[in-house]
Design an enzyme around this catalytic site. Structure first.
Site, PDB file in Angstrom:
ATOM      1  N   HIS A 127     108.581 100.686  28.024  1.00  0.00           N
ATOM      2  CA  HIS A 127     107.933 101.165  29.245  1.00  0.00           C
ATOM      3  C   HIS A 127     108.868 101.169  30.451  1.00  0.00           C
ATOM      4  CE1 HIS A 127     107.017  96.759  29.820  1.00  0.00           C
ATOM      5  NE2 HIS A 127     107.272  97.073  31.071  1.00  0.00           N
ATOM      6  N   ASP A 157     106.846  98.341  22.094  1.00  0.00           N
ATOM      7  CA  ASP A 157     107.373  98.378  23.455  1.00  0.00           C
ATOM      8  C   ASP A 157     108.843  97.971  23.501  1.00  0.00           C
ATOM      9  OD1 ASP A 157     107.318  98.925  26.129  1.00  0.00           O
ATOM     10  OD2 ASP A 157     106.398  97.035  26.733  1.00  0.00           O
ATOM     11  N   GLY A 229     109.454  93.593  37.450  1.00  0.00           N
ATOM     12  CA  GLY A 229     110.903  93.735  37.443  1.00  0.00           C
ATOM     13  C   GLY A 229     111.558  92.921  36.350  1.00  0.00           C
ATOM     14  N   ASN A 230     110.828  91.942  35.785  1.00  0.00           N
ATOM     15  CA  ASN A 230     111.344  91.140  34.679  1.00  0.00           C
ATOM     16  C   ASN A 230     111.236  91.852  33.329  1.00  0.00           C
ATOM     17  OD1 ASN A 230     110.524  88.322  36.424  1.00  0.00           O
ATOM     18  ND2 ASN A 230     112.369  88.278  35.173  1.00  0.00           N
ATOM     19  N   SER A 231     110.484  92.942  33.266  1.00  0.00           N
ATOM     20  CA  SER A 231     110.273  93.635  31.992  1.00  0.00           C
ATOM     21  C   SER A 231     111.598  93.956  31.317  1.00  0.00           C
ATOM     22  CB  SER A 231     109.510  94.933  32.219  1.00  0.00           C
ATOM     23  OG  SER A 231     108.138  94.710  32.305  1.00  0.00           O
ATOM     24  N   LEU A 286      99.512 101.361   4.372  1.00  0.00           N
ATOM     25  CA  LEU A 286      98.613 100.961   3.291  1.00  0.00           C
ATOM     26  C   LEU A 286      97.405 101.882   3.187  1.00  0.00           C
ATOM     27  CD1 LEU A 286      97.968  98.861   1.097  1.00  0.00           C
ATOM     28  CD2 LEU A 286      96.917  97.441   2.880  1.00  0.00           C
ATOM     29  N   VAL A 288      94.365 101.586   5.152  1.00  0.00           N
ATOM     30  CA  VAL A 288      93.076 100.927   5.341  1.00  0.00           C
ATOM     31  C   VAL A 288      92.896 100.584   6.818  1.00  0.00           C
ATOM     32  CG1 VAL A 288      92.983  99.911   3.033  1.00  0.00           C
ATOM     33  CG2 VAL A 288      94.037  98.626   4.913  1.00  0.00           C
TER      34      VAL A 288
END
Length: 487
Positions: A127, A157, A229-231, A286, A288
């Site tokens: 992001h 992400d 801002g830490n992302s 799978l 399901v």
């Protein structure tokens, strides 16, 4: 007189000894704590003899050069925080720690990242760089470089970007997030609110957190301060190894309140090679849809414990369907690993090489059975999603369905009874049955009329839940166990 004086002196001496004992004991505890802090931690953390808590100064100085500031110029087609973690989202309170920007055609954004290879390979959050037209990376020594995106994975992400910088850049070491324990020290470094190389510390508050960010939720929770801002920035252990990528915070205001979330680095390790070389991630499929096994559902399906993944739907001609897995089966083992929680199954399937045949243990009608499933490639169009947990307990208004209604819902033949209303506080409401749902089965018996539902419901005796198979308005098929109100 001498007796009184002797008594007085004895009392004074006793008080002095007691006070001195407390002082010595308190100081001894401090010294022991300081020694333990030094003995249990990496040499990167230095201790002070007069304090129980360690200093992170040496560690911060050593690992900070690998942390970078990322500035992005992008087209703001949608605002990620509002879309997934905003106040009107299905997960109110959770926020992505990236500065909020207005909805405009073009915007400037910022985040964090860290170098994982000396030639300039950088990890960050998807992001942070999504929809980026231009990416500028600033190192700790203020040098700036243009970066290009090599690969992105929205489901986890994660993003891998690359700069062409010096011959040898400072790189972070990836650790082992599985070895983390709740209570371990961790340190976050990033660029909150544009304040470069900000260091914060805390502990691991929890592991395996699910916050609704996607099908592969498995976050590390920490109280180390994480802000917008830490992302994309790293979460270090006390040995100076990256154990997580800071990704989200829980906050009603947007600021830190001591609840932050990081992607475990062990998940990252498996994805980086493919993101770097192919730009995307290939996952196993799978075929399901699964949901948790509640106590009521466990009783309905004859399962002893509330564990495993209950199969709510099987994709026709998918891998599970071809192997004989049916709706109502409970998957309790996958490729030799026990399935304690339904949330653990998607990640295991996704990491399975396409084409591999794996043993899947299922519980059906109270009996164990093992089937072999050849895993296929997951396409976004066929991605299975975890179903919401159904609660428990009748209170339904229903009507028979017209042919055009069945066609609109994608139903065949005469199956299904339409739910037109649900009484608040009723067993159906408690089980999250909603108006617009279609009842396909009652206690695993197909129904096509309101009377058919009533007939099967009348057979439910005692405290055994009424098991409904529902087709939701969004097309997902899931079970709901309704228990009678008591009292």
């Amino acid at each position: 007189m001498k007796s009184k004086r002797a008594t007085f002196m004895t009392a004074v001496l006793a008080v002095a000894l007691i006070s001195g004992g407390f002082a010595v004991g308190w100081e001894t505890q401090r010294s022991v704590a300081a020694e333990e802090a030094r003995g249990n931690h990496s040499p990167a953390i230095s201790g002070n003899r007069n304090a129980a808590l360690p200093s992170f100064a040496d560690l911060a100085a050593r690992v900070s050069p690998a942390v970078v500031n990322i500035k992005v110029s992008s087209i703001a087609k949608t605002d990620f925080p509002d879309q997934l973690f905003g106040e009107n989202s299905p997960f109110p309170g959770f926020r992505v720690p990236i500065p909020e920007q207005p909805h405009q055609y073009r915007r400037q954004g910022s985040g964090s990242g860290f170098i994982i290879r000396k030639d300039g390979l950088i990890l960050t959050n998807n992001h942070v760089v999504e929809n980026a037209q231009e990416i500028t990376v600033t190192l700790s020594d203020k040098q700036q470089y243009k970066a290009k995106i090599l690969g992105r994975d929205p489901k986890t992400d994660l993003a891998v970007i690359k700069i062409d910088g010096k011959a040898s850049l400072p790189a972070a070491t990836l650790g082992n997030s599985d070895a983390l324990r709740v209570g371990d020290w961790v340190m976050a470094i990033g660029n909150p609110f544009g304040l470069t190389n900000t260091v914060t510390t805390g502990v691991v508050s929890a592991k395996g957190r699910m916050i609704g960010a996607g099908p592969y939720d498995d976050f590390i929770q920490t109280d180390a301060s994480i802000n917008p801002g830490n992302s994309g920035g790293p979460l270090f252990n006390i040995a100076g190894e990256v154990v997580g990528i800071n990704t989200a915070i829980f906050s009603q205001s947007g600021g830190n309140i001591g609840i932050g979330f990081a992607i475990p680095v062990n998940l990252v390790k498996n994805l980086v090679p493919e993101l770097e070389t192919k730009g995307t991630v290939t996952r196993g499929w799978l075929g399901v849809s699964v949901q948790p096994v509640t106590p009521d559902l466990a009783r309905s399906f004859g399962v002893d414990k509330e564990q495993g993944a209950l199969v709510g739907d099987v994709v026709a001609q998918g891998p599970a369907d071809k192997a004989g897995i049916k709706r109502g089966d409970v998957i309790v083992g996958y490729d030799g690993k026990k399935i304690e929680e339904s949330s653990s199954l998607p990640a295991l399937v996704a990491s399975t090489p396409v084409g591999k045949t794996v043993p899947v243990e299922i519980m059906r009608d109270g009996k164990m059975k093992t089937v072999s499933v050849a895993i296929s490639k997951l396409n976004d169009q066929t991605a299975a999603v975890d179903l919401k947990q159904e609660k428990a307990e009748w209170g339904l208004a229903m009507q028979n369905m017209r042919p055009e209604e069945r066609t609109r819902m994608g139903l065949t033949g005469n199956e299904g009874v339409l739910v037109t209303a649900v009484m608040p506080g009723s067993p159906a409401a408690n089980a999250n049955v909603q108006a617009g749902d279609v009842i396909l089965q009652v206690n695993q018996v197909p129904v096509s009329t309101v009377q058919g539902v009533r007939n099967e419901a009348a057979k439910a005796k005692g405290d055994k839940p009424l098991l409904l198979l529902l087709r939701r308005a969004d097309g997902i098929t899931s079970f709901a166990a309704l228990s009678r109100n008591v009292g």
